[in-house]
Design an enzyme around this catalytic site. Structure first.
Site, PDB file in Angstrom:
ATOM      1  N   GLU A 129      -3.537   7.354  -4.425  1.00  0.00           N
ATOM      2  CA  GLU A 129      -3.823   6.887  -5.782  1.00  0.00           C
ATOM      3  C   GLU A 129      -5.321   6.999  -6.086  1.00  0.00           C
ATOM      4  O   GLU A 129      -6.135   6.887  -5.155  1.00  0.00           O
ATOM      5  CB  GLU A 129      -3.340   5.436  -5.961  1.00  0.00           C
ATOM      6  CG  GLU A 129      -4.046   4.431  -5.062  1.00  0.00           C
ATOM      7  CD  GLU A 129      -3.463   3.016  -5.162  1.00  0.00           C
ATOM      8  OE1 GLU A 129      -2.238   2.858  -5.018  1.00  0.00           O
ATOM      9  OE2 GLU A 129      -4.267   2.086  -5.357  1.00  0.00           O
ATOM     10  N   ARG A 148       0.860  -1.189   0.000  1.00  0.00           N
ATOM     11  CA  ARG A 148       0.000   0.000   0.000  1.00  0.00           C
ATOM     12  C   ARG A 148       0.892   1.233   0.000  1.00  0.00           C
ATOM     13  O   ARG A 148       1.948   1.269   0.663  1.00  0.00           O
ATOM     14  CB  ARG A 148      -0.894   0.031   1.250  1.00  0.00           C
ATOM     15  CG  ARG A 148      -2.037  -0.991   1.240  1.00  0.00           C
ATOM     16  CD  ARG A 148      -3.108  -0.676   0.190  1.00  0.00           C
ATOM     17  NE  ARG A 148      -4.209  -1.635   0.190  1.00  0.00           N
ATOM     18  CZ  ARG A 148      -4.289  -2.717  -0.587  1.00  0.00           C
ATOM     19  NH1 ARG A 148      -3.317  -2.996  -1.436  1.00  0.00           N
ATOM     20  NH2 ARG A 148      -5.349  -3.510  -0.532  1.00  0.00           N
ATOM     21  N   HIS A 205      -1.366   0.017  -9.788  1.00  0.00           N
ATOM     22  CA  HIS A 205      -1.961  -0.959  -8.848  1.00  0.00           C
ATOM     23  C   HIS A 205      -2.509  -2.189  -9.595  1.00  0.00           C
ATOM     24  O   HIS A 205      -3.700  -2.477  -9.546  1.00  0.00           O
ATOM     25  CB  HIS A 205      -3.074  -0.286  -8.019  1.00  0.00           C
ATOM     26  CG  HIS A 205      -3.347  -1.005  -6.739  1.00  0.00           C
ATOM     27  ND1 HIS A 205      -3.781  -0.385  -5.600  1.00  0.00           N
ATOM     28  CD2 HIS A 205      -3.265  -2.319  -6.412  1.00  0.00           C
ATOM     29  CE1 HIS A 205      -3.952  -1.266  -4.631  1.00  0.00           C
ATOM     30  NE2 HIS A 205      -3.643  -2.458  -5.105  1.00  0.00           N
TER      31      HIS A 205
HETATM   32  C1  8YV Z   1      -6.638  -5.182  -5.697  1.00  0.00           C
HETATM   33  C2  8YV Z   1      -4.954  -5.459  -3.809  1.00  0.00           C
HETATM   34  O1  8YV Z   1      -6.539  -5.139  -7.061  1.00  0.00           O
HETATM   35  O2  8YV Z   1      -5.951  -7.470  -3.120  1.00  0.00           O
HETATM   36  C3  8YV Z   1      -5.428  -6.409  -2.785  1.00  0.00           C
HETATM   37  O3  8YV Z   1      -5.299  -6.096  -1.581  1.00  0.00           O
HETATM   38  O4  8YV Z   1      -4.289  -4.537  -3.513  1.00  0.00           O
HETATM   39  C4  8YV Z   1      -5.295  -5.674  -5.240  1.00  0.00           C
HETATM   40  O5  8YV Z   1      -5.220  -7.021  -5.548  1.00  0.00           O
HETATM   41  C5  8YV Z   1      -7.105  -3.841  -5.232  1.00  0.00           C
HETATM   42  O6  8YV Z   1      -7.095  -3.683  -3.862  1.00  0.00           O
HETATM   43  C6  8YV Z   1      -8.513  -3.571  -5.753  1.00  0.00           C
HETATM   44  O7  8YV Z   1      -9.482  -4.176  -4.981  1.00  0.00           O
END
Ligand code: 8YV
Length: 331
Positions: free
Chosen positions: A273, A244, A291
């Site tokens: 973001e 993150r 992302h």
């Molecule tokens: C997602 C992610 O694409 O799963 C997670 O925690 O960061 C990613 O795989 C994103 O969070 C959208 O939901």
């Protein structure tokens, strides 16, 4: 008033697979938004306030104030393994079930972490821009010379499922020395399978040629990589973040690169973001991606279907496959 036999209402705020929406439509009344334009917080609140269930993504914030506006909400199925967008305590207090999508994205996300590591250490993106800009005049002994990945030391911060999958790629595939820092030391057999050993965070920063962040975000680890931590890193080392954005102080990161202390960095996640700190965009030795670490068609479909299964299980049997606050189900 909702008619007695009315189908539960599910709201999906962001674009999603038509086939998963179709599956949900056979169980629920579904409202969805396929526009490539995120709703404002107010629009989201208004639509969520009429829903029994939400299929959220990591960017949809569910906090106490939203919950107050959503008296009929019973479940938020996150299409993500990370759930720092959820205020879990408030959700539990409000009797709202939270679910996530663990396991299905582990290998895909680890693949991408490794791709970023390779791209950064071997200056892949910078080289490509150089070639496209028609700057390539001749072979040179030091043209776009990067740093070796094989045989180097990788430091992994956060050694859950994805961290372990990255460690296996590094130790088995690239003959790397792997050190990790995690709240808890892994059992000896798990460490052995990953070819990794636990070290203190400062030691990890000082010893690694490449550092990768793979830990969940919580307010306690906000900007855990700041000026002090960056100064501990080896000169020329690389930093990769697939966790993150809020874990890194981006200003301090750019400062460290501009001072020539870091070799480069690769980020798939950003604080704020999809807004990107403009200073990041002007740096050469960096790889920036939107992302997408879990973004293969196969994996995103599995994530979407798992989130849908959680909604279907909940409304048909008051169960869930991957609940985060299962105590809500017991009430
Ligand atoms: C997602 C992610 O694409 O799963 C997670 O925690 O960061 C990613 O795989 C994103 O969070 C959208 O939901």
């Amino acid at each position: 008033m909702t008619p007695v036999n009315a189908k539960p209402k599910i709201y999906i705020p962001r674009p999603n697979f038509p086939e998963v929406i179709g599956r949900l439509e056979s169980h629920f009344e579904v409202v969805h938004n396929q526009a490539d334009q995120a709703l404002t917080a107010e629009q989201f609140r208004l639509l969520a306030s009429q829903a029994d269930g939400l299929l959220t993504t990591g960017s949809d914030v569910i906090n106490e104030s939203l919950l107050k506006a959503c008296p009929q909400l019973k479940i938020c199925a996150n299409m993500a393994v990370g759930y720092n967008n959820f205020d879990l305590l408030s959700m539990t207090r409000a009797g709202v079930l939270a679910t996530n999508t663990p396991d299905v994205l582990t290998q895909t996300t680890a693949d991408f972490g490794f791709a970023l590591l390779m791209a950064c250490a071997r200056r892949l993106v910078e080289s490509e821009h150089f070639l496209r800009d028609q700057q390539w005049k001749q072979w040179r002994y030091d043209l776009m010379a990067g740093q070796d990945v094989h045989g180097s030391t990788l430091g992994i911060i956060g050694m859950g499922r994805i961290g372990q999958a990255v460690a296996k790629r590094a130790s088995m595939g690239f003959d790397m020395k792997v050190i990790y820092h995690n709240r808890s030391v892994l059992p000896a057999d798990v460490e052995k399978a990953c070819g990794a050993s636990w070290v203190e965070l400062d030691a990890l920063l000082a010893q690694s040629d490449h550092v990768m962040l793979v830990l969940p975000y919580s307010p306690e680890c906000h900007h855990m990589i700041g000026a002090r931590q960056l100064s501990l890193m080896k000169p020329g080392a690389h930093l990769i973040n697939i966790a993150r954005g809020g874990l890194i102080d981006e200003e301090a990161l750019v400062d460290a690169l501009e001072r020539g202390h870091l070799g480069g960095f690769a980020l798939d996640v950003f604080e704020g973001e999809p807004q990107i700190n403009p200073r990041l965009l002007t740096q050469k030795r960096v790889v920036l991606t939107p992302h997408i670490a879990s973004s293969t068609i196969q994996t995103r479909l599995k994530m979407s279907n798992l989130a849908a299964d959680n909604l279907i299980e909940f409304f048909s049997r008051r169960q869930a496959l991957t609940p985060l606050n299962p105590e809500v189900l017991e009430k």
